[in-house]
Design an enzyme around this catalytic site. Structure first.
Site, mmCIF file in Angstrom:
data_model
loop_
_atom_site.group_PDB
_atom_site.id
_atom_site.type_symbol
_atom_site.label_atom_id
_atom_site.label_comp_id
_atom_site.label_asym_id
_atom_site.label_seq_id
_atom_site.Cartn_x
_atom_site.Cartn_y
_atom_site.Cartn_z
ATOM 1 N N GLY A 1 36.233 41.054 32.669
ATOM 2 C CA GLY A 1 34.779 40.972 32.637
ATOM 3 C C GLY A 1 34.408 39.529 32.370
ATOM 4 N N ARG A 2 34.351 38.745 33.453
ATOM 5 C CA ARG A 2 34.126 37.312 33.324
ATOM 6 C C ARG A 2 32.709 37.024 32.815
ATOM 7 N NH1 ARG A 2 36.808 33.818 37.464
ATOM 8 N NH2 ARG A 2 36.081 35.274 39.027
ATOM 9 N N ARG B 1 41.275 32.573 46.723
ATOM 10 C CA ARG B 1 40.001 31.952 46.358
ATOM 11 C C ARG B 1 39.939 30.598 47.056
ATOM 12 N NH1 ARG B 1 37.860 35.018 42.274
ATOM 13 N NH2 ARG B 1 39.321 36.161 40.965
ATOM 14 N N ASP C 1 34.760 43.971 38.059
ATOM 15 C CA ASP C 1 33.875 43.750 36.893
ATOM 16 C C ASP C 1 32.544 44.492 37.032
ATOM 17 O OD1 ASP C 1 35.832 42.007 36.135
ATOM 18 O OD2 ASP C 1 34.663 40.181 36.418
ATOM 19 N N GLY D 1 31.156 35.741 45.193
ATOM 20 C CA GLY D 1 31.477 34.528 45.957
ATOM 21 C C GLY D 1 31.641 34.843 47.438
ATOM 22 N N ARG E 1 43.568 46.288 37.334
ATOM 23 C CA ARG E 1 43.057 46.083 38.696
ATOM 24 C C ARG E 1 44.162 46.111 39.767
ATOM 25 N NH1 ARG E 1 41.455 39.595 39.326
ATOM 26 N NH2 ARG E 1 43.538 39.041 40.001
HETATM 27 N N1 LIG Z 1 28.431 29.635 47.292
HETATM 28 C C1 LIG Z 1 29.415 29.863 48.154
HETATM 29 N N2 LIG Z 1 29.279 29.547 49.463
HETATM 30 C C2 LIG Z 1 30.271 29.773 50.338
HETATM 31 N N3 LIG Z 1 31.444 30.341 50.000
HETATM 32 C C3 LIG Z 1 31.645 30.685 48.729
HETATM 33 C C4 LIG Z 1 30.646 30.472 47.730
HETATM 34 N N4 LIG Z 1 31.133 30.920 46.550
HETATM 35 C C5 LIG Z 1 32.374 31.386 46.804
HETATM 36 N N5 LIG Z 1 32.679 31.253 48.099
HETATM 37 C C6 LIG Z 1 33.939 31.622 48.745
HETATM 38 O O1 LIG Z 1 34.124 33.043 48.680
HETATM 39 C C7 LIG Z 1 35.492 33.358 48.472
HETATM 40 C C8 LIG Z 1 35.655 34.265 47.281
HETATM 41 O O2 LIG Z 1 35.005 33.704 46.124
HETATM 42 P P1 LIG Z 1 35.532 33.972 44.642
HETATM 43 O O3 LIG Z 1 36.911 33.451 44.487
HETATM 44 O O4 LIG Z 1 34.503 33.503 43.698
HETATM 45 O O5 LIG Z 1 35.716 35.542 44.571
HETATM 46 P P2 LIG Z 1 34.671 36.717 44.579
HETATM 47 O O6 LIG Z 1 34.346 37.061 45.972
HETATM 48 O O7 LIG Z 1 33.511 36.369 43.698
HETATM 49 O O8 LIG Z 1 35.529 37.871 43.971
HETATM 50 P P3 LIG Z 1 35.829 38.151 42.419
HETATM 51 O O9 LIG Z 1 34.787 39.107 41.998
HETATM 52 O O10 LIG Z 1 37.161 38.748 42.419
HETATM 53 O O11 LIG Z 1 35.757 36.870 41.681
HETATM 54 C C9 LIG Z 1 36.226 32.043 48.331
HETATM 55 O O12 LIG Z 1 36.803 31.720 49.579
HETATM 56 C C10 LIG Z 1 35.142 31.053 47.985
HETATM 57 O O13 LIG Z 1 35.434 29.744 48.407
HETATM 58 O O1 LIG Z 2 43.199 35.382 37.788
HETATM 59 P P1 LIG Z 2 42.311 35.605 38.966
HETATM 60 O O2 LIG Z 2 42.958 36.303 40.089
HETATM 61 O O3 LIG Z 2 41.573 34.382 39.397
HETATM 62 O O4 LIG Z 2 41.218 36.657 38.524
HETATM 63 C C1 LIG Z 2 40.602 36.676 37.295
HETATM 64 C C2 LIG Z 2 39.161 37.079 37.437
HETATM 65 O O5 LIG Z 2 38.960 38.042 38.435
HETATM 66 C C3 LIG Z 2 38.084 39.046 37.979
HETATM 67 O O6 LIG Z 2 38.824 40.225 37.856
HETATM 68 C C4 LIG Z 2 36.995 39.277 38.980
HETATM 69 O O7 LIG Z 2 37.564 39.784 40.133
HETATM 70 C C5 LIG Z 2 37.559 38.570 36.643
HETATM 71 O O8 LIG Z 2 37.340 39.599 35.724
HETATM 72 C C6 LIG Z 2 38.631 37.650 36.194
HETATM 73 O O9 LIG Z 2 38.116 36.611 35.392
HETATM 74 MG MG LIG Z 3 33.159 36.485 41.594
#
Ligand SMILES: Nc1ncnc2c1ncn2[C@@H]1O[C@H](COP(=O)(O)OP(=O)(O)OP(=O)(O)O)[C@@H](O)[C@H]1O
Ligand SMILES: O=P(O)(O)OC[C@H]1O[C@](O)(CO)[C@@H](O)[C@@H]1O
Ligand SMILES: [Mg+2]
Length: 476
Positions: free
Chosen positions: A284-285, A184, A240, A211, A400
């Site tokens: 499920g955040r 992340r 999720d 993200g 997961r």
């Molecule tokens: N608004 C944004 N603009 C640019 N980059 C972003 C933004 N939000 C998140 N990112 C980048 O996207 C990547 C993944 O984001 P995040 O950790 O929220 O996981 P995710 O893709 O939502 O997956 P998950 O569903 O597992 O949370 C990270 O590198 C984060 O910095």
């Molecule tokens: O502990 P981590 O790796 O940040 O992931 C936890 C989060 O990732 C998710 O599985 C989304 O990918 C959420 O349900 C949970 O809150």
């Molecule tokens: Mg996310």
């Protein structure tokens, strides 16, 4: 009613026509709007695709006449509507995913980079495997690289750019986790795009959740701003199931399946105790899809708590009163709680309320242990003279960190291949995904903002209430 008489949407259907024989009524639908995906600058400059698809030259396989998707093939966003009221106006269509007879991109000059970001999800490695296999075996792309550890890998060293081939990824679909590693945070747009340009990548496949999709939109816009002929595709990954427009996300069904084991164990513990409660916390955040589907599949769950439905503990119509009645009736109860349920009920300091992970996602306090302790406190207060046990199970990462099941593996393959076909057609800034079962190309910008909360007004949540008969937590 004359079966050939034209009707119209919103004009009502003549129910008197419901007789013993089927009838047909023609209806007028609103106009169709194609929500199209962007094209690479080079594809826009020469709109007639010029490169024959190498699949046609395959020595052992001869695609049938309907193998290729025609340029006019679309799928509809809404598969059903009520003729007695208005259909969505206008109807929205997306381009159908799949191989094109002629390509806008020459695969022989392509250099692809694959990256995974966010949390783990069953099937992540299958998508990677199928991207590599599809690029190399179907299209003959020689240069395919895995970028290590998320977006930050684009501006890392040589060790973060791993050359991949079909032999290297052969058994990846059998493995849980993230073979390329996932992280992340670390989203530095200028450095990422500079890194992509410096390494000569021409196609980026970003696999991740909401993200990651927002990050991919930013990269896409920066490519556009710099006039680069580099495509970017977002492959939606979220255990999720919190990404909208598409039918569901890969890995979700596997997670629901594994969650059954935790619910089964909680049930066995609860029935084996005197006045036993089995409590299971599931991922499920911000959405309760895993908890909801696990509840519907299990039938052992007495109450399902999700982020989309507020609940309260004590008093008439509250959780504890309901559980006491259930225990008196059945001798035990099973509760499933999604991790993002009831955050406002858990006492938090201001610092805790502000806590975020590296990507800026809000960090919740752990609802499971809190609920377990509240259950114990309540029982001691109200029913001290009766035996009581809460057995708490937290299978969070277990659901997961497993390989995908057969259905998800198949889904991952279709997603990966759909992504490649779209890129080769000259599309960029898009997401492949099933809409009403038809694989389609959706603008990345739409998917990045489309959330998918549980609709508590639709049938599925009503099914949960009819399976559990749990309270609606509406204070009267
Ligand atoms: N608004 C944004 N603009 C640019 N980059 C972003 C933004 N939000 C998140 N990112 C980048 O996207 C990547 C993944 O984001 P995040 O950790 O929220 O996981 P995710 O893709 O939502 O997956 P998950 O569903 O597992 O949370 C990270 O590198 C984060 O910095
Ligand atoms: O502990 P981590 O790796 O940040 O992931 C936890 C989060 O990732 C998710 O599985 C989304 O990918 C959420 O349900 C949970 O809150
Ligand atoms: Mg996310």
């Amino acid at each position: 009613m004359d079966p050939a008489a034209p009707g119209s949407v919103g004009g009502g259907v003549d129910h008197a026509a419901d007789a013993t024989a089927p009838t047909s009524t023609s209806v007028t639908l609103p106009p169709l709007t194609l929500r199209d995906v962007p094209r690479l600058p080079a594809a826009l400059a020469s709109p007639t695709p010029a490169v024959p698809n190498p699949i046609s030259r395959h020595p052992y396989s001869h695609p049938p006449s309907n193998f290729y998707i025609s340029p006019g093939d679309v799928s509809l966003r809404h598969a059903f509507f009520d003729l007695a009221s208005a259909a969505p106006s206008p109807l929205v269509a997306y381009r159908r995913a799949g191989p094109r007879r002629d390509l806008a991109v020459d695969p022989a000059r392509a250099r692809a980079a694959l990256v995974t970001c966010g949390g783990l999800c069953p099937g992540l490695n299958t998508v990677l495997r199928e991207l590599v296999v599809g690029l190399q075996e179907l299209y003959g792309v020689r240069d395919v690289f895995g970028v290590a550890a998320g977006y930050r890998g684009f501006y890392g060293g040589d060790e973060d750019h791993v050359r991949l081939d079909t032999a290297a990824v052969d058994d990846w679909h059998k493995k849980g986790g993230a073979a390329l590693k996932t992280t992340r945070g670390g989203f530095d747009l200028a450095k990422i795009v500079d890194g992509i340009v410096a390494r000569g990548y021409t196609q980026i496949y970003a696999i991740g959740g909401d993200g990651t999709m927002r990050g991919a939109v930013a990269i896409f816009q920066e490519f556009k701003r710099r006039g680069l002929n580099i495509s970017i595709t977002g492959i939606p990954k979220t255990v999720d199931n919190d990404i909208g427009i598409i039918d569901r996300s890969f890995g979700f069904q596997t997670a629901v399946e594994i969650a059954q084991q935790a619910i089964d164990a909680a049930h066995v513990e609860a029935v084996s105790a005197v006045n036993g409660i089995g409590l299971v916390k599931l991922m499920g955040r911000s959405t309760g899809h895993i908890a909801l589907h696990a509840t519907l599949s299990s039938r052992d769950v007495d109450c399902c708590l999700i982020p989309e439905v507020d609940f309260f503990l004590e008093g008439k119509g509250g959780l504890f009163e309901f559980l006491y009645e259930r225990i008196k009736k059945k001798g035990h109860a099973v509760v499933v709680v999604a991790e993002g349920a009831g955050p406002e009920l858990i006492p938090r300091t201001d610092d805790q309320k502000r806590e975020q992970d590296e990507s800026g996602n809000i960090v919740f306090l752990d609802v499971g242990p809190w609920l377990k302790s509240e259950l114990g406190r309540w029982w001691k207060k109200e029913h001290l003279d009766e035996l009581f046990t809460v057995k708490y199970i937290d299978p969070t990462y277990m659901i997961r960190a497993v390989p995908a099941n057969a259905t998800d593996n198949l889904y991952c393959t279709l997603l990966a291949h759909s992504a490649i076909h779209g890129v080769m057609a000259g599309f960029t800034g898009f997401v492949p995904g099933p809409i009403n079962g038809t694989y389609s190309y959706i603008p990345l910008e739409d998917v990045a903002v489309a959330k998918n909360p549980v609709d508590v007004n639709d049938h599925k949540w009503a099914w949960v209430r009819s399976v559990t008969n749990q309270p609606d937590f509406l204070k009267s």
